[in-house]
Design a protein around this motif. Structure first.
Motif, PDB file in Angstrom:
ATOM      1  N   ARG A  51       0.800  -1.235   0.000  1.00 46.94           N
ATOM      2  CA  ARG A  51       0.000   0.000   0.000  1.00 46.94           C
ATOM      3  C   ARG A  51       0.828   1.279   0.000  1.00 46.94           C
ATOM      4  O   ARG A  51       0.529   2.199  -0.770  1.00 46.94           O
ATOM      5  CB  ARG A  51      -0.987   0.000   1.165  1.00 46.94           C
ATOM      6  CG  ARG A  51      -2.100  -1.028   0.962  1.00 46.94           C
ATOM      7  CD  ARG A  51      -2.993  -1.119   2.145  1.00 46.94           C
ATOM      8  NE  ARG A  51      -2.210  -1.704   3.241  1.00 46.94           N
ATOM      9  CZ  ARG A  51      -2.740  -2.094   4.391  1.00 46.94           C
ATOM     10  NH1 ARG A  51      -4.013  -1.933   4.617  1.00 46.94           N
ATOM     11  NH2 ARG A  51      -1.985  -2.629   5.322  1.00 46.94           N
ATOM     12  N   PRO A  52       1.887   1.399   0.806  1.00 47.50           N
ATOM     13  CA  PRO A  52       2.675   2.642   0.768  1.00 47.50           C
ATOM     14  C   PRO A  52       3.267   2.913  -0.620  1.00 47.50           C
ATOM     15  O   PRO A  52       3.291   4.059  -1.072  1.00 47.50           O
ATOM     16  CB  PRO A  52       3.772   2.400   1.810  1.00 47.50           C
ATOM     17  CG  PRO A  52       3.175   1.425   2.771  1.00 47.50           C
ATOM     18  CD  PRO A  52       2.335   0.513   1.903  1.00 47.50           C
ATOM     19  N   ALA A  53       3.740   1.877  -1.295  1.00 50.54           N
ATOM     20  CA  ALA A  53       4.301   2.057  -2.643  1.00 50.54           C
ATOM     21  C   ALA A  53       3.209   2.475  -3.622  1.00 50.54           C
ATOM     22  O   ALA A  53       3.415   3.368  -4.449  1.00 50.54           O
ATOM     23  CB  ALA A  53       4.968   0.772  -3.121  1.00 50.54           C
ATOM     24  N   ALA A  54       2.067   1.838  -3.524  1.00 48.49           N
ATOM     25  CA  ALA A  54       0.963   2.150  -4.434  1.00 48.49           C
ATOM     26  C   ALA A  54       0.437   3.568  -4.215  1.00 48.49           C
ATOM     27  O   ALA A  54       0.132   4.282  -5.183  1.00 48.49           O
ATOM     28  CB  ALA A  54      -0.165   1.135  -4.257  1.00 48.49           C
ATOM     29  N   GLU A  55       0.341   3.984  -2.957  1.00 48.71           N
ATOM     30  CA  GLU A  55      -0.176   5.319  -2.657  1.00 48.71           C
ATOM     31  C   GLU A  55       0.696   6.419  -3.245  1.00 48.71           C
ATOM     32  O   GLU A  55       0.199   7.424  -3.727  1.00 48.71           O
ATOM     33  CB  GLU A  55      -0.284   5.506  -1.136  1.00 48.71           C
ATOM     34  CG  GLU A  55      -1.403   4.707  -0.513  1.00 48.71           C
ATOM     35  CD  GLU A  55      -1.357   4.704   1.010  1.00 48.71           C
ATOM     36  OE1 GLU A  55      -0.482   5.386   1.601  1.00 48.71           O
ATOM     37  OE2 GLU A  55      -2.193   4.003   1.607  1.00 48.71           O
ATOM     38  N   ASP A  58       5.865   4.772  -5.674  1.00 47.76           N
ATOM     39  CA  ASP A  58       7.264   4.959  -5.316  1.00 47.76           C
ATOM     40  C   ASP A  58       7.971   3.618  -5.157  1.00 47.76           C
ATOM     41  O   ASP A  58       7.644   2.837  -4.257  1.00 47.76           O
ATOM     42  CB  ASP A  58       7.322   5.761  -4.013  1.00 47.76           C
ATOM     43  CG  ASP A  58       8.732   6.059  -3.544  1.00 47.76           C
ATOM     44  OD1 ASP A  58       9.717   5.659  -4.207  1.00 47.76           O
ATOM     45  OD2 ASP A  58       8.856   6.703  -2.487  1.00 47.76           O
ATOM     46  N   LEU A  59       8.941   3.338  -6.022  1.00 45.13           N
ATOM     47  CA  LEU A  59       9.719   2.104  -5.971  1.00 45.13           C
ATOM     48  C   LEU A  59      10.445   1.952  -4.643  1.00 45.13           C
ATOM     49  O   LEU A  59      10.645   0.837  -4.151  1.00 45.13           O
ATOM     50  CB  LEU A  59      10.726   2.061  -7.127  1.00 45.13           C
ATOM     51  CG  LEU A  59      11.653   0.856  -7.196  1.00 45.13           C
ATOM     52  CD1 LEU A  59      10.872  -0.448  -7.348  1.00 45.13           C
ATOM     53  CD2 LEU A  59      12.640   1.022  -8.348  1.00 45.13           C
ATOM     54  N   GLY A  60      10.827   3.048  -4.026  1.00 44.45           N
ATOM     55  CA  GLY A  60      11.532   3.003  -2.755  1.00 44.45           C
ATOM     56  C   GLY A  60      10.693   2.489  -1.600  1.00 44.45           C
ATOM     57  O   GLY A  60      11.217   2.221  -0.521  1.00 44.45           O
ATOM     58  N   ARG A  61       9.393   2.312  -1.811  1.00 49.13           N
ATOM     59  CA  ARG A  61       8.502   1.835  -0.754  1.00 49.13           C
ATOM     60  C   ARG A  61       8.054   0.390  -0.976  1.00 49.13           C
ATOM     61  O   ARG A  61       7.070  -0.058  -0.401  1.00 49.13           O
ATOM     62  CB  ARG A  61       7.276   2.741  -0.651  1.00 49.13           C
ATOM     63  CG  ARG A  61       7.631   4.142  -0.209  1.00 49.13           C
ATOM     64  CD  ARG A  61       6.426   5.049  -0.277  1.00 49.13           C
ATOM     65  NE  ARG A  61       6.779   6.389   0.131  1.00 49.13           N
ATOM     66  CZ  ARG A  61       6.241   7.001   1.183  1.00 49.13           C
ATOM     67  NH1 ARG A  61       5.347   6.399   1.918  1.00 49.13           N
ATOM     68  NH2 ARG A  61       6.610   8.226   1.478  1.00 49.13           N
ATOM     69  N   THR A  62       8.779  -0.305  -1.859  1.00 48.47           N
ATOM     70  CA  THR A  62       8.480  -1.707  -2.120  1.00 48.47           C
ATOM     71  C   THR A  62       9.793  -2.443  -2.360  1.00 48.47           C
ATOM     72  O   THR A  62      10.863  -1.897  -2.123  1.00 48.47           O
ATOM     73  CB  THR A  62       7.504  -1.854  -3.306  1.00 48.47           C
ATOM     74  OG1 THR A  62       7.081  -3.223  -3.400  1.00 48.47           O
ATOM     75  CG2 THR A  62       8.127  -1.409  -4.618  1.00 48.47           C
ATOM     76  N   VAL A  63       9.717  -3.674  -2.819  1.00 44.58           N
ATOM     77  CA  VAL A  63      10.909  -4.473  -3.085  1.00 44.58           C
ATOM     78  C   VAL A  63      11.264  -4.346  -4.558  1.00 44.58           C
ATOM     79  O   VAL A  63      10.416  -4.562  -5.433  1.00 44.58           O
ATOM     80  CB  VAL A  63      10.666  -5.956  -2.721  1.00 44.58           C
ATOM     81  CG1 VAL A  63      11.863  -6.810  -3.105  1.00 44.58           C
ATOM     82  CG2 VAL A  63      10.350  -6.086  -1.239  1.00 44.58           C
ATOM     83  N   HIS A  64      12.493  -3.979  -4.835  1.00 45.99           N
ATOM     84  CA  HIS A  64      12.988  -3.885  -6.215  1.00 45.99           C
ATOM     85  C   HIS A  64      13.344  -5.312  -6.636  1.00 45.99           C
ATOM     86  O   HIS A  64      14.403  -5.836  -6.278  1.00 45.99           O
ATOM     87  CB  HIS A  64      14.213  -2.978  -6.260  1.00 45.99           C
ATOM     88  CG  HIS A  64      14.673  -2.639  -7.630  1.00 45.99           C
ATOM     89  ND1 HIS A  64      14.974  -3.587  -8.580  1.00 45.99           N
ATOM     90  CD2 HIS A  64      14.887  -1.440  -8.212  1.00 45.99           C
ATOM     91  CE1 HIS A  64      15.359  -2.998  -9.686  1.00 45.99           C
ATOM     92  NE2 HIS A  64      15.304  -1.686  -9.486  1.00 45.99           N
ATOM     93  N   TYR A  65      12.460  -5.963  -7.373  1.00 46.29           N
ATOM     94  CA  TYR A  65      12.673  -7.379  -7.672  1.00 46.29           C
ATOM     95  C   TYR A  65      13.828  -7.628  -8.622  1.00 46.29           C
ATOM     96  O   TYR A  65      14.402  -8.710  -8.633  1.00 46.29           O
ATOM     97  CB  TYR A  65      11.397  -8.061  -8.161  1.00 46.29           C
ATOM     98  CG  TYR A  65      10.592  -7.297  -9.170  1.00 46.29           C
ATOM     99  CD1 TYR A  65      10.935  -7.298 -10.510  1.00 46.29           C
ATOM    100  CD2 TYR A  65       9.463  -6.586  -8.771  1.00 46.29           C
ATOM    101  CE1 TYR A  65      10.176  -6.598 -11.437  1.00 46.29           C
ATOM    102  CE2 TYR A  65       8.714  -5.885  -9.692  1.00 46.29           C
ATOM    103  CZ  TYR A  65       9.066  -5.899 -11.021  1.00 46.29           C
ATOM    104  OH  TYR A  65       8.322  -5.207 -11.941  1.00 46.29           O
TER     105      TYR A  65
END
Length: 131
Positions: A51-55, A58-65
């Motif tokens: 949710r934080p990344a989607a809101e 922002d790539l920095g709020r999720t896992v860079h696969y």
């Protein structure tokens, strides 16, 4: 807070999966496996609150696969182990270094395992969660 509405980090409700990551390694019990190497296939499923990344988009709020794939390939191509159970644990440890990952499922496929009969695949699947 309502029990049927999860909130916050570590809810396990969102998943990011990287499946079919192919890499070469020298893992196995037999000398020829360590000498010649073989292909391994890795699947990881990460529990991440997205949710934080989607809101913020922002790539920095999720896992860079892509970066995670680099680290996983380095483990498979790195120090040999005898058991794919050990390899799976090392891969899980790499995933759990990611601060946003609360839980991970890792499957290691060894499609060229030294078995004398026709078979499709050999896998070990583990689940680990952040303590």
């Amino acid at each position: 807070m309502s029990e049927d509405r999860p909130s916050g980090h570590g809810t396990g409700s969102d998943r990011i999966a990287l499946r079919g990551l192919r890499c070469r390694g020298r893992h196995g019990v037999y000398e020829f496996e360590r000498r010649d190497g073989q292909d391994f296939v890795v699947d990881v499923v990460l529990s991440v609150d997205t949710r934080p990344a989607a809101e913020k988009d922002d790539l920095g709020r999720t896992v860079h696969y892509g970066e995670l794939a680099d680290r996983l390939v380095a483990v498979v191509g790195g120090e040999p182990v005898r058991l794919i159970e050990t390899l799976a644990q090392r891969l899980a440890d790499v995933c759990l270094i990611e601060p946003l990952v609360s839980e991970v499922e890792v499957t290691v496929h060894k499609p060229q395992a030294p078995i004398s009969y026709p078979f499709d695949d050999v896998t070990v699947t583990i689940q680990r969660r952040r303590p």
